[in-house]
Motif scaffolding. Structure first.
Motif: not given
Lengths: 362, 232
Positions: A26, A176, A179, A188
Motif C-alpha cells: 500500500l 488492513e 492490504r 491510497y
C-alpha cells in the motif's frame, strides 16, 4: 507488482510533477488538499490524460506520451474507490458487486465472490438498494465492486473522508485485511496522517503538485528532511512491535521490540501478531537518566539521531531505538537544558494512555 | 359500447391515436440523440442545433406546416426522395399527419429528455468505466436506466402534444375524413357547421379524457421508474 508513475500536468495554476517507482503493497499519496493527489489517481485510471508522462503497472504500460500509448479507462484493469461510493442507484448491492465481473472473465480474482463478501462483511446487504446503505456500508460495497472487476491495481481516493470518526475506525481494519490478504498494489490518497501511518508501506509526500519525499512510511513520517512538509501537529514515529501478551487484571497489552516491553491500553491482536504504533511526537518525554517513581509505563533507551530547531519555540528530536525511529517534540529550552546533541544516549518516556486505538494498526 | 359516438367520430379517435403513436415512436430515438448531443456534446454547431430543435416550438404552426408541404409534399425534394427510396408518401395522407405531429412534439420531448440526461451523475459513468465498461455498455447499463424517468416524461408530453396538434397538420395534409382528419381537425370542421355542436362536444370530452389519462399514466409510470432508479 511495482508501479511506475511519471507525470507532468497543469490544472489551473497547479503544476503537477510526479516521478516515482513504487514497490507493491500500500502506497499512500499524502498531502494537503489541493496538492494534486486525486489527479494522480485519475491519470493512472485513465480518467484524466496528463500533458506528458508514463504510467506502468507491473509490465503493462497504461500510458506513455512519448510512444502515444493511452489505454482507455475501461481496459486499464484498475479498481477505483472514489471519495463517495458512487454505487449504481438502480442496481441492488449484488448487482453493483457483479457489475465489473462480466469484463473480468478469464482473469483470476484476488478473492472469490463469497470470500470477498465475507471479508468485507457484506452478507446481509446483498439484496439492499444503495440508497438504504450507510456511508460506511456503501464504501465497503464500492471496495468489493472494485475488487470483483479483477484489477491489477487498486486506487483509493480518500475513501474515508466522507465518514465520521466512528465509521472510519470501523473501516480501517477492512483496509488492513485487504492490504495483507489480497496482495494487490494499492495507491491510497489521503490527507490524514493517522490513516497513512496505520495503512501505508510506502509514502509519497505531495505538496502543491510537487513530490517532496517518497520512501518507507516510518522514514517519511518521522521527518528528517521532510518534517517541514508534515504539519507539526501530526509528526511522529512509527514503531513496529510484536504482541507478547495481555494482562487481564490491568487490561493492558504487552508489546515487544526485541526485549524491550511496551504496555498499551486494551486488548490488541493475538500473541505473536505484528502491530504498528504511531507515536505522536508531543506525547514523548525525554530524560537524561532512567526515571524512577514515574506513572508512565514505557521507558525506552534511545540515542539522538538529529535535532531540528523551530519553528517557534519548539524543536523536533529524532531518536533511534533498536533501529526504529521515535520523534519527540520538545522546547528548544529543553534541548539546551538537557544538553541534547547528536549521538547522546538518553531515555524516551511514553505514556501508555497517550496511544489511542486509532494509532494502533496491523 | 359506443359512448354516443358515431363511426366517423370513432374513426377520428382511432386515427388520432395512430398518428400520435407513430409520431412519438419515430421521433423518440431522434429526440434522445438530440438531447444527448445538447446535454453532453462539445461540437461546432451545437447552438445551431439547439435553435433548430426549438424552432417548431416558437414558429407559427402554419409556417411549419407550409415548410413541410414544400419539403415533403409530392413535388418537394424530401417528399420525392422518401417516395422513391422507401415508397413512403406524406402528402394528404395520415403519415403526413404523423410527420407534422412528430415535428411539433419534438422540441418538448428533447427538453424533457435533456433535463434527465443532465441530471445523470457522470461520476457513475466514470465508475462504470473503471469497472471495464466501454461507452456503449455504460450508456445501456448506467446512463439510459438513470435517464428513463425523463424519457418517459418526454414520451407522454410528446404523445399529448401530437394528439392535440392542429395548425401544422391541417396546413400540411388538410382535413380529409378517414385519412387525415384527427380529433382537433374534426372538432374544427364540426364547429364550422351549424347544429353540429353536440358532436363537437363529444369529441371535446374525448380529448380531455385522453389528455388526462396520458398525464395520469405518465405520473404512475414515472413514480414506478423513479422508485426503481433511486432505490428508495
Amino acid at each position: 507488482m511495482s508501479v511506475a508513475i511519471s507525470l507532468r500536468h497543469s490544472i489551473g495554476d497547479l503544476d503537477l510533477t510526479v516521478d516515482c517507482d513504487l514497490p507493491g503493497g500500500l502506497s499512500a499519496i499524502f498531502g494537503p488538499s489541493g496538492a494534486g493527489k486525486t489527479s494522480i489517481l485519475r491519470a493512472v485510471a485513465g480518467l484524466l490524460t496528463p500533458d506528458q508522462g508514463r504510467v506502468q503497472v507491473g509490465d503493462r504500460v497504461l500510458f506513455d506520451s512519448a510512444t502515444r500509448v493511452a489505454v482507455p479507462a475501461a481496459a486499464r484493469r484498475v479498481g477505483y474507490v472514489f471519495q463517495e461510493p458512487r454505487l449504481f442507484p438502480h442496481l441492488s448491492v449484488d448487482g453493483n458487486l457483479r457489475y465489473g465481473q462480466a469484463r473480468a472473465k478469464g482473469r483470476a480474482l484476488p478473492l472469490g465472490f463469497d470470500d470477498l463478501v465475507a471479508l468485507l462483511g457484506l452478507e446481509g446487504l446483498l439484496n439492499r438498494r444503495p440508497a438504504t446503505l450507510s456511508g460506511g456500508e456503501g464504501q465497503r460495497v464500492a471496495l468489493g465492486r472494485a475488487l470483483l472487476s479483477a484489477p491489477d491495481i487498486l486506487l483509493m481516493d480518500e475513501p474515508l473522508s466522507a465518514l465520521d470518526t466512528r465509521r472510519k475506525s470501523e473501516l480501517l481494519p477492512y483496509f488492513e485485511r485487504l492490504r495483507d490478504q489480497v496482495g494487490l498494489p494499492i495507491l491510497y490518497v489521503s490527507h490524514d496522517l493517522s490513516e497513512v501511518a496505520r495503512l501505508a508501506d510506502t509514502v509519497v509526500l505531495l505538496e502543491q503538485g510537487q513530490m517532496r519525499a517518497v520512501g518507507p512510511v516510518a522514514e517519511v513520517v518521522a521527518g528528517g528532511d521532510t518534517a517541514h512538509a508534515i504539519s507539526r501537529d501530526v509528526a511522529g514515529g512509527i514503531l513496529r512491535v510484536t504482541v507478547a501478551g495481555f494482562d487481564e487484571a490491568d487490561q493492558l497489552s504487552e508489546m515487544r521490540i526485541g526485549d524491550q516491553a511496551l504496555w498499551l491500553p486494551g486488548r490488541i491482536g493475538a500473541v505473536g501478531d505484528d502491530a504498528r504504533l504511531r507515536i505522536d511526537a508531543r506525547d514523548v518525554i525525554l530524560m537524561r537518566d532512567r526515571p524512577e517513581g514515574i506513572s508512565a509505563l514505557n521507558v525506552l533507551p534511545v540515542t539522538v539521531l538529529d535535532i531540528q530547531a523551530g519553528p517557534g519555540s519548539g524543536a523536533l528530536v529524532r531518536l533511534d531505538h533498536q533501529g526504529q525511529v521515535i520523534v519527540a517534540r520538545v522546547t528548544q529550552r529543553s534541548v539546551r537544558v538537557l544538553g541534547l546533541s547528536l549521538g547522546l544516549s538518553l531515555f524516551a518516556v511514553l505514556k501508555s494512555m497517550a496511544v489511542t486505538q486509532d494509532q494502533i494498526g496491523r | 359500447m359506443t359512448l354516443g359516438l358515431g363511426p366517423a367520430e370513432w374513426q377520428n379517435v382511432g386515427l388520432s391515436l395512430r398518428v400520435a403513436f407513430w409520431a412519438t415512436l419515430v421521433s423518440l430515438p431522434f429526440a434522445m440523440l438530440a438531447a444527448l448531443a445538447l446535454a453532453r456534446g462539445q461540437f461546432w454547431g451545437r447552438e445551431a442545433l439547439n435553435i433548430a430543435v426549438h424552432l417548431p416550438l416558437v414558429l407559427p404552426p402554419v409556417v411549419t406546416g407550409y415548410l413541410l408541404l414544400v419539403l415533403f409534399g409530392s413535388q418537394g425534394p424530401l417528399g420525392r426522395a422518401f417516395e422513391t427510396v422507401l415508397g413512403l408518401s406524406f402528402a394528404f395522407r395520415w403519415t403526413g399527419a404523423a410527420l407534422a405531429c412528430g415535428i411539433m412534439a419534438f422540441p418538448l420531448m428533447v427538453r424533457a429528455i435533456r433535463l434527465a440526461v443532465e441530471a445523470v451523475d457522470q461520476g457513475l459513468e466514470e465508475a462504470a468505466a473503471t469497472l471495464g465498461a466501454g461507452r456503449i455498455r455504460i450508456f445501456l447499463t448506467v446512463t439510459l436506466p438513470l435517464m428513463l424517468p425523463g424519457v418517459l416524461a418526454g414520451v407522454v408530453l410528446g404523445f399529448a402534444k401530437a394528439l392535440g396538434e392542429f395548425g401544422a397538420t391541417i396546413t400540411f395534409v388538410s382535413n380529409i375524413p378517414g385519412e387525415t382528419q384527427t380529433i382537433p381537425t374534426a372538432i374544427y370542421s364540426l364547429l364550422q357547421v351549424p347544429g353540429e355542436e353536440p358532436a363537437a362536444l363529444r369529441l371535446i370530452v374525448i380529448s380531455i379524457v385522453l389528455a388526462a389519462g396520458a398525464l395520469v399514466a405518465s405520473e404512475l409510470l414515472a413514480r414506478r421508474v423513479t422508485k426503481g432508479v433511486r432505490g428508495a
